[in-house]
Design an enzyme around this catalytic site. Structure first.
Site, PDB file in Angstrom:
ATOM      1  N   LYS A 161     -15.259   4.311 108.368  1.00  0.00           N
ATOM      2  CA  LYS A 161     -16.223   5.416 108.480  1.00  0.00           C
ATOM      3  C   LYS A 161     -15.675   6.518 109.386  1.00  0.00           C
ATOM      4  O   LYS A 161     -15.964   7.690 109.163  1.00  0.00           O
ATOM      5  CB  LYS A 161     -17.569   4.926 109.029  1.00  0.00           C
TER       6      LYS A 161
ATOM      7  N   LYS B 154     -14.651  -0.079  97.154  1.00  0.00           N
ATOM      8  CA  LYS B 154     -15.990  -0.632  96.964  1.00  0.00           C
ATOM      9  C   LYS B 154     -16.922   0.417  96.338  1.00  0.00           C
ATOM     10  O   LYS B 154     -16.807   1.601  96.657  1.00  0.00           O
ATOM     11  CB  LYS B 154     -16.530  -1.029  98.345  1.00  0.00           C
TER      12      LYS B 154
ATOM     13  N   LYS C 232     -22.967   3.424  98.161  1.00  0.00           N
ATOM     14  CA  LYS C 232     -24.134   4.277  97.961  1.00  0.00           C
ATOM     15  C   LYS C 232     -23.884   5.731  98.287  1.00  0.00           C
ATOM     16  O   LYS C 232     -24.372   6.614  97.624  1.00  0.00           O
ATOM     17  CB  LYS C 232     -25.259   3.847  98.921  1.00  0.00           C
TER      18      LYS C 232
HETATM   19  N1  AQP Z   1     -20.176  -2.697  96.214  1.00  0.00           N
HETATM   20  C1  AQP Z   1     -20.805  -3.711  96.777  1.00  0.00           C
HETATM   21  N2  AQP Z   1     -20.600  -4.973  96.327  1.00  0.00           N
HETATM   22  C2  AQP Z   1     -21.237  -6.026  96.898  1.00  0.00           C
HETATM   23  N3  AQP Z   1     -22.117  -5.901  97.916  1.00  0.00           N
HETATM   24  C3  AQP Z   1     -22.350  -4.670  98.393  1.00  0.00           C
HETATM   25  N4  AQP Z   1     -23.148  -4.207  99.383  1.00  0.00           N
HETATM   26  C4  AQP Z   1     -23.045  -2.869  99.458  1.00  0.00           C
HETATM   27  N5  AQP Z   1     -22.173  -2.413  98.533  1.00  0.00           N
HETATM   28  C5  AQP Z   1     -21.718  -3.515  97.860  1.00  0.00           C
HETATM   29  C6  AQP Z   1     -23.973  -5.078 100.231  1.00  0.00           C
HETATM   30  O1  AQP Z   1     -25.241  -4.463 100.361  1.00  0.00           O
HETATM   31  C7  AQP Z   1     -25.766  -4.688 101.640  1.00  0.00           C
HETATM   32  C8  AQP Z   1     -26.202  -3.407 102.277  1.00  0.00           C
HETATM   33  O2  AQP Z   1     -25.156  -2.638 102.713  1.00  0.00           O
HETATM   34  P1  AQP Z   1     -25.413  -1.413 103.712  1.00  0.00           P
HETATM   35  O3  AQP Z   1     -26.176  -0.370 103.079  1.00  0.00           O
HETATM   36  O4  AQP Z   1     -26.005  -1.880 104.981  1.00  0.00           O
HETATM   37  O5  AQP Z   1     -23.989  -0.969 104.059  1.00  0.00           O
HETATM   38  P2  AQP Z   1     -22.710  -0.862 103.252  1.00  0.00           P
HETATM   39  O6  AQP Z   1     -22.172  -2.204 102.995  1.00  0.00           O
HETATM   40  O7  AQP Z   1     -21.848   0.049 104.066  1.00  0.00           O
HETATM   41  O8  AQP Z   1     -23.145  -0.178 101.891  1.00  0.00           O
HETATM   42  P3  AQP Z   1     -22.592   1.110 101.229  1.00  0.00           P
HETATM   43  O9  AQP Z   1     -23.156   1.146  99.853  1.00  0.00           O
HETATM   44  O10 AQP Z   1     -21.102   1.211 101.330  1.00  0.00           O
HETATM   45  O11 AQP Z   1     -23.283   2.242 102.063  1.00  0.00           O
HETATM   46  P4  AQP Z   1     -22.629   3.473 102.748  1.00  0.00           P
HETATM   47  O12 AQP Z   1     -21.901   4.173 101.654  1.00  0.00           O
HETATM   48  O13 AQP Z   1     -23.721   4.280 103.354  1.00  0.00           O
HETATM   49  O14 AQP Z   1     -21.745   2.908 103.822  1.00  0.00           O
HETATM   50  C9  AQP Z   1     -24.696  -5.409 102.445  1.00  0.00           C
HETATM   51  O15 AQP Z   1     -24.995  -6.777 102.415  1.00  0.00           O
HETATM   52  C10 AQP Z   1     -23.453  -5.123 101.662  1.00  0.00           C
HETATM   53  O16 AQP Z   1     -22.510  -6.143 101.844  1.00  0.00           O
END
Ligand code: AQP
Length: 332
Positions: free
Chosen positions: A114, A196, A199
């Site tokens: 990040k 990955k 979101k």
């Molecule tokens: N692509 C993915 N595959 C499997 N699991 C995923 N998770 C997120 N993306 C995937 C799981 O969803 C939960 C919530 O995640 P989060 O929102 O707290 O943070 P993150 O993992 O950082 O999700 P994002 O989508 O990548 O958000 P941003 O872009 O804002 O950082 C977790 O259990 C995660 O493992």
């Protein structure tokens, strides 16, 4: 009667929920409602570690609640709440900051990722994110924390912080286990199977969101990056794109990798991509329809998160009171 084990998890409302959020997290949550006492929240305190537009954050937080319910999380059986409604998260987060080491926090992969993506806003919150996450978890004394593979490191740090605290003050926290699904723990972008599916990556042409329309989903899958081998075979080392599509298809249909390989033997990638796209359209259709209905009912969503916060607060207060006493704060 034996008490139910506790399960807890959360997602940041930092973007529209994706197929990855569903397959990596929410899908596994709903399967546990009868067996566990479940707490799931919208992690808005975490979301502001990256700059958010306030109106979008507010809208997305309630939409996320609607999507949780549409994904099958019954608010009668699960405690659904907004993180900032339970102020104990921020308070315990501060305390745990004092028990998390600079070196540990510096080693977190998410902080490094990040920071690289937001070089103009490497703020203290981004750095201490894992202490707040430890607080989110430890407040509820859960037995399991279901997360995708990417969050495993944070849960391990939570365990280290809990053990350190318990070592000094006695058994205050239950040390939780991460629960990582065997298939679907890491869904990759359809446009870049090395990254990955996230979101907040709005401009990623390989991101499928829960609210995408069928025609958009089909277009994304038809354009998915594969390889020139033309053989549907699970090989996450050498065939990342195809293996990602196989994972998605397996999660959507319940078929094993061996069954998928047999189903598409000798067929090339065109028909495989179409089949994966169609399976995802059918998987997400009822979720999108129900979420659309719920998003229009703001009063209901407000009621659900108010009741959820009340229930969560009751447990959170008990833990925080104990922690304050242990560290030596004077009672009010
Ligand atoms: N692509 C993915 N595959 C499997 N699991 C995923 N998770 C997120 N993306 C995937 C799981 O969803 C939960 C919530 O995640 P989060 O929102 O707290 O943070 P993150 O993992 O950082 O999700 P994002 O989508 O990548 O958000 P941003 O872009 O804002 O950082 C977790 O259990 C995660 O493992």
């Amino acid at each position: 009667m034996e008490e139910k084990k506790v399960m807890l998890s959360g997602i940041k409302p930092s973007g529209d929920l994706t197929l990855g959020s569903y397959l990596g997290a929410i899908k596994h949550w709903k399967e546990r409602a009868d067996e566990f006492d479940c707490y799931y929240f919208m992690a808005d305190l975490h979301a502001i570690t990256v700059r958010q537009n306030p109106a979008d954050l507010r809208r997305r937080t309630l939409e996320q609640l609607a999507q949780y319910i549409a994904c099958g999380l019954d608010p009668e059986k699960n405690t659904l709440f907004i993180q900032s409604h339970v102020h104990e998260h921020a308070e315990l987060g501060w305390v745990l900051n004092c028990y998390a080491m600079f070196g540990e926090l510096s080693r977190m992969t998410q902080f490094k990722d990040k920071s690289a993506k937001n070089a103009d806003n490497i703020n203290g919150g981004l750095f201490t994110y894992p202490s707040l996450m430890a607080a989110d978890i430890l407040l509820y004394q859960p037995d399991y924390v279901p997360v995708g593979e990417d969050q495993k490191q944070h849960v391990e740090l939570t365990r280290d912080i809990a053990n350190r605290f318990n070592h000094i003050y006695g058994d205050v926290f239950k040390v939780p286990e991460p629960y990582i699904p065997k298939v679907g723990a890491r869904i990759m972008s359809l446009a870049n199977p090395e990254a990955k599916m996230s979101k907040s990556e709005n401009d990623d042409p390989g991101r499928v969101t829960l609210m995408d329309k069928p025609e958009d989903i089909m277009r994304l899958f038809k354009r998915a990056i594969t390889d020139c081998d033309a053989c549907v075979r699970y090989d996450p080392e050498n065939k990342k794109g195809i293996s990602n599509l196989m994972t998605i298809y397996s999660c959507a249909t319940g078929r094993t990798f061996a069954q998928i390989e047999t189903e598409f033997a000798g067929q090339g990638y065109g028909s495989f991509k179409t089949a994966v796209g169609e399976s995802v359209v059918e998987l997400l259709r009822p979720i999108r329809e129900e979420a659309t209905r719920l998003i229009a009912d703001k009063a209901y969503l407000q009621d659900v998160c108010r009741a959820g916060a009340q229930k969560a607060e009751y447990i959170a207060q008990k833990t925080l009171r104990k922690v304050y006493k242990k560290v030596g704060f004077v009672a009010k």
